[in-house]
Design a protein around this motif. Structure first.
Motif, mmCIF file in Angstrom:
data_model
loop_
_atom_site.group_PDB
_atom_site.id
_atom_site.type_symbol
_atom_site.label_atom_id
_atom_site.label_comp_id
_atom_site.label_asym_id
_atom_site.label_seq_id
_atom_site.Cartn_x
_atom_site.Cartn_y
_atom_site.Cartn_z
ATOM 1 N N GLN A 259 -100.565 27.393 -31.223
ATOM 2 C CA GLN A 259 -99.364 27.001 -30.497
ATOM 3 C C GLN A 259 -98.129 27.010 -31.381
ATOM 4 O OE1 GLN A 259 -98.722 23.151 -27.878
ATOM 5 N NE2 GLN A 259 -98.291 22.666 -30.019
ATOM 6 N N ASN A 260 -98.232 26.432 -32.563
ATOM 7 C CA ASN A 260 -97.060 26.220 -33.409
ATOM 8 C C ASN A 260 -96.698 27.439 -34.248
ATOM 9 O OD1 ASN A 260 -96.991 23.595 -32.429
ATOM 10 N ND2 ASN A 260 -98.201 22.788 -34.121
ATOM 11 N N GLU A 261 -97.619 28.371 -34.430
ATOM 12 C CA GLU A 261 -97.337 29.544 -35.255
ATOM 13 C C GLU A 261 -97.391 30.836 -34.440
ATOM 14 O OE1 GLU A 261 -99.836 29.598 -38.705
ATOM 15 O OE2 GLU A 261 -99.414 27.508 -39.224
ATOM 16 N N ASP A 262 -98.575 31.206 -33.993
ATOM 17 C CA ASP A 262 -98.751 32.505 -33.346
ATOM 18 C C ASP A 262 -97.960 32.620 -32.046
ATOM 19 O OD1 ASP A 262 -100.761 33.371 -35.306
ATOM 20 O OD2 ASP A 262 -102.039 31.881 -34.370
ATOM 21 N N LEU A 263 -98.085 31.634 -31.185
ATOM 22 C CA LEU A 263 -97.419 31.700 -29.890
ATOM 23 C C LEU A 263 -95.905 31.602 -30.046
ATOM 24 C CD1 LEU A 263 -98.397 32.050 -27.010
ATOM 25 C CD2 LEU A 263 -98.265 29.584 -26.708
ATOM 26 N N THR A 264 -95.459 30.739 -30.950
ATOM 27 C CA THR A 264 -94.021 30.601 -31.190
ATOM 28 C C THR A 264 -93.434 31.897 -31.734
ATOM 29 O OG1 THR A 264 -94.228 28.229 -31.607
ATOM 30 C CG2 THR A 264 -92.288 29.319 -32.493
ATOM 31 N N ASP A 265 -94.119 32.526 -32.677
ATOM 32 C CA ASP A 265 -93.616 33.779 -33.252
ATOM 33 C C ASP A 265 -93.577 34.887 -32.197
ATOM 34 O OD1 ASP A 265 -93.405 32.484 -35.646
ATOM 35 O OD2 ASP A 265 -95.229 33.320 -36.513
ATOM 36 N N ALA A 266 -94.619 34.971 -31.376
ATOM 37 C CA ALA A 266 -94.656 36.016 -30.347
ATOM 38 C C ALA A 266 -93.549 35.819 -29.326
ATOM 39 C CB ALA A 266 -96.017 36.016 -29.658
ATOM 40 N N ARG A 267 -93.307 34.582 -28.914
ATOM 41 C CA ARG A 267 -92.243 34.310 -27.952
ATOM 42 C C ARG A 267 -90.873 34.654 -28.528
ATOM 43 N NH1 ARG A 267 -93.329 29.368 -26.867
ATOM 44 N NH2 ARG A 267 -94.140 29.501 -24.739
ATOM 45 N N ALA A 268 -90.666 34.319 -29.808
ATOM 46 C CA ALA A 268 -89.384 34.617 -30.440
ATOM 47 C C ALA A 268 -89.184 36.122 -30.610
ATOM 48 C CB ALA A 268 -89.286 33.912 -31.789
ATOM 49 N N ALA A 269 -90.246 36.844 -30.981
ATOM 50 C CA ALA A 269 -90.129 38.293 -31.149
ATOM 51 C C ALA A 269 -89.830 38.974 -29.820
ATOM 52 C CB ALA A 269 -91.416 38.847 -31.754
ATOM 53 N N LEU A 270 -90.505 38.544 -28.768
ATOM 54 C CA LEU A 270 -90.247 39.097 -27.442
ATOM 55 C C LEU A 270 -88.826 38.777 -26.994
ATOM 56 C CD1 LEU A 270 -91.492 40.486 -24.903
ATOM 57 C CD2 LEU A 270 -92.079 38.183 -24.099
ATOM 58 N N GLY A 271 -88.396 37.529 -27.238
ATOM 59 C CA GLY A 271 -87.044 37.129 -26.846
ATOM 60 C C GLY A 271 -85.968 37.882 -27.612
ATOM 61 N N ARG A 272 -86.211 38.149 -28.908
ATOM 62 C CA ARG A 272 -85.207 38.894 -29.672
ATOM 63 C C ARG A 272 -85.013 40.292 -29.093
ATOM 64 N NH1 ARG A 272 -85.501 40.611 -36.042
ATOM 65 N NH2 ARG A 272 -87.412 41.601 -35.317
ATOM 66 N N MET A 273 -86.100 40.956 -28.713
ATOM 67 C CA MET A 273 -85.959 42.280 -28.119
ATOM 68 C C MET A 273 -85.166 42.213 -26.818
ATOM 69 S SD MET A 273 -89.594 44.241 -28.782
ATOM 70 C CE MET A 273 -90.607 43.001 -27.976
ATOM 71 N N ALA A 274 -85.490 41.235 -25.974
ATOM 72 C CA ALA A 274 -84.791 41.111 -24.693
ATOM 73 C C ALA A 274 -83.312 40.802 -24.896
ATOM 74 C CB ALA A 274 -85.450 40.021 -23.850
ATOM 75 N N ALA A 275 -83.013 39.854 -25.797
ATOM 76 C CA ALA A 275 -81.619 39.454 -26.014
ATOM 77 C C ALA A 275 -80.809 40.567 -26.657
ATOM 78 C CB ALA A 275 -81.572 38.198 -26.870
ATOM 79 N N ALA A 276 -81.372 41.217 -27.671
ATOM 80 C CA ALA A 276 -80.629 42.259 -28.380
ATOM 81 C C ALA A 276 -80.363 43.451 -27.480
ATOM 82 C CB ALA A 276 -81.391 42.690 -29.633
ATOM 83 N N PHE A 277 -81.378 43.909 -26.745
ATOM 84 C CA PHE A 277 -81.169 45.075 -25.890
ATOM 85 C C PHE A 277 -80.212 44.747 -24.751
ATOM 86 C CE2 PHE A 277 -82.054 47.954 -22.423
ATOM 87 C CZ PHE A 277 -82.095 49.184 -23.061
#
Length: 616
Positions: A259-277
């Motif tokens: 929860q605190n590492e893998d899921l958080t990192d995946a959510r942030a990586a997905l969000g960065r792609m969505a926000a940047a594009f």
């Protein structure tokens, strides 16, 4: 033998002692043996080692299970997010070929809708995984409390028996089994007491069982993000959250790490792609002209989740219970966004400054309100000493991504400016491209560029489009491969200009057939604005990162599982029932029985012979 397959059973042995002999006038006569005690085979070190190994294996197994679910969020091929972005940009290429065609424009909007829906669906899947983690934690906490209550109850029973001078072997086996089952949920340490009870501790010293009393764990929400779970204990009537770093083993430890590492990192990586594009596409839309009459600046194509600043539940509040301090964020540079969350707290040593820590790598820096860090402008208001905030710049970007442009005429395919070369030019220079880079670029101003030497020196002028009045002028030097930046545009040239060659940039005469901005939108396919990668490469990197995590977790789970199995085998070899040994003992008992029966048979035969002789 009957308990050979009983889980947790330790074999027991009867300990014999020579019975006190009987004194007679002829001396002492032996009376055989007495049962001195019944002992169980037990090795405290092996038992403790097996519990620790089981705890680590359970943690690795729980994390692997969740990571395999996370891997399905990032599929390959046409089902992946990278393909959706490529399909949209390919449709934009078609738009550049037919900027007036409404059906082509409708295809672009359909591809944009598909892309937004895929990002939102991926974000929703991650939220579903988070909900599953919360439910698993709640079930695990209930199991831990049931087991600790059982240990406390058995402790009480053992203490009573030990007080009477006996050894309760079966109860000791039962307690060891309960501790082994508890280790599957959380890593524990144990400490035996003189009265026979066993104290159980977790998280570096937090007691779970002490004597005949058990301390219940409780599920609690994270102090910042209520969608995340945490583990707490009841302490003097209040819930005290245990640090997740101290709950390293067992299923609970594995779930918290995911929860605190893998899921958080995946959510942030997905969000960065969505926000940047989304940000880059909307910015490019704003630089062009749409197909309305009269043409106007393009409206945003996408919307996405805004940056969030979550206050700690312990932050200062007003009389109404509302937080006094607050933090707001805006995206200043989408290319600098990081796939990470941040912690923010006032700097106790320097009033007015704050310590911002990037949680993905632990990088800390001091900032003041209004500073821009990692593409974010951070504003802090009324934060008190001791306040803490969790910043999530892009964590909710994907799940709330959607297409907001409905009218196909709203696609800004045309550029507000067009470039032309003078028919009297003698050099080989030609216009390679014109890119509007600033929404303040004024089409009411005409720019002229005149080269004064073959080495690239030029003079430029800006004139009012209607009156031809000179507004400003200057000079510069052009280098091959570089663009001429002026008045919010960048003009690129191919070839070599000659002295006297002229180029002009003016308002687009026929925006309904111009494709300048559509070409700029299509160029997003090769733009490296997501951590230095293109949108498809960024998705591939995220997908590969999750795959590597799954592979590493599988290796760890296999390794720790094998270690745990070996540890259990060692315990079983020393304390379990050995059927071969029991079979040998049965043969021994059988032969003893046969020998005794033979003695009785001989005695009976002797007596029969004596009786027959006396009867004669």
């Amino acid at each position: 033998i009957a308990n050979a397959n009983t889980e947790g059973y330790s074999r027991q042995q009867v300990e014999f002692a020579t019975a006190q002999g009987q004194f007679t006038g002829a001396g002492f006569f032996g009376k055989g043996v007495d049962v001195a005690a019944v002992t169980r085979s037990h090795n405290a070190f092996l038992t403790r080692e097996a519990a620790m190994a089981t705890s680590q294996a359970a943690a690795d197994g729980a994390r692997l299970e969740q990571l395999q679910r996370l891997e399905t969020v990032f599929p390959t091929g046409e089902a992946g997010l990278g393909h959706a972005a490529s399909a949209l940009l390919n449709a934009v290429v078609d738009l550049a070929s037919r900027p007036q065609d409404l059906s082509t424009r409708q295809v672009v909007l359909a591809r944009a809708q598909d892309m937004a829906q895929r990002y939102a669906a991926a974000g929703a899947q991650i939220d579903t995984l988070q909900e599953g983690v919360v439910q698993d934690l709640q079930v695990a906490v209930a199991s831990v409390n049931r087991l600790t209550q059982g240990i406390a109850t058995v402790n009480e029973q053992i203490a009573r028996v030990v007080g009477s001078g006996q050894t309760p072997n079966d109860l000791l086996d039962q307690r060891d089994q309960l501790v082994a089952e508890l280790s599957e949920f959380v890593q524990v340490t144990t400490l035996p007491a003189d009265d026979g009870t066993l104290a159980v501790f977790v998280a570096g010293g937090q007691r779970l069982v002490l004597g005949t009393q058990s301390t219940a764990l409780a599920f609690a929400s994270d102090e910042f993000d209520i969608t995340r779970g945490a583990i707490a204990v009841q302490d003097s009537g209040t819930l005290r959250t245990l640090p997740s770093s101290m709950l390293a083993g067992g299923r609970i430890g594995g779930l918290l790490r995911f929860q605190n590492e893998d899921l958080t990192d995946a959510r942030a990586a997905l969000g960065r792609m969505a926000a940047a594009f989304s940000t880059r596409a909307n910015e490019q839309q704003a630089l062009g002209l749409d197909l309305r009459a009269p043409p106007g600046a393009g409206a945003p194509m996408f919307a996405f989740g805004a940056p969030l600043a979550l206050a700690s539940q312990s932050n200062a509040r007003d009389v109404a219970g509302n937080f006094i301090g607050s933090v707001s964020m805006t995206i200043a540079d989408e290319t600098a966004l990081q796939a990470s969350e941040y912690s923010l707290a006032p700097d106790a040593a320097t009033p007015g400054q704050f310590v911002l820590t990037r949680l993905s790598d632990g990088l800390a820096r001091n900032i003041v309100s209004g500073d821009t860090v990692d593409g974010l402008t951070i504003n802090v208001s009324a934060a008190a000493a001791g306040d803490r905030f969790l910043l999530q710049p892009v964590s909710r970007a994907a799940v709330n991504m959607r297409r907001v442009l409905e009218d196909p005429r709203g696609l800004a395919a045309a550029s507000p400016l067009q470039a032309e070369s003078s028919i009297g030019n003698t050099g080989t220079a030609s216009i390679a491209g014109l890119r509007v880079v600033d929404p303040l670029a004024d089409p009411q101003q005409t720019a002229s560029i005149t080269f004064t030497s073959a080495a690239g020196a030029y003079d430029w002028e800006l004139r009012d489009r209607t009156s031809n009045a000179l507004l400003s002028s200057g000079s510069g030097t052009w280098q091959p491969g570089q663009a001429i930046a002026l008045n919010g545009f960048e003009l690129s040239l191919d070839g070599v200009p000659a002295s006297g060659d002229q180029f002009s940039v003016s308002k687009t005469a026929y925006p309904n057939v111009n494709n300048g901005n559509a070409l700029a939108l299509a160029a997003l396919r090769d733009g490296t604005f997501i951590g230095g990668e293109t949108i498809t490469d960024a998705y591939a990197s995220v997908m590969a990162g999750v795959g590597v995590s799954v592979q590493g977790a599988r290796t760890a789970a296999d390794s720790s599982g094998a270690v745990a199995a070996q540890a259990r085998d060692r315990v079983s070899a020393q304390t379990g029932v050995n059927l071969d040994e029991e079979a040998a003992r049965l043969i021994q008992f059988q032969q003893s029985y046969q020998a005794a029966a033979k003695v009785l048979q001989v005695a009976q035969s002797v007596f029969d012979t004596l009786l027959q002789t006396a009867g004669r």
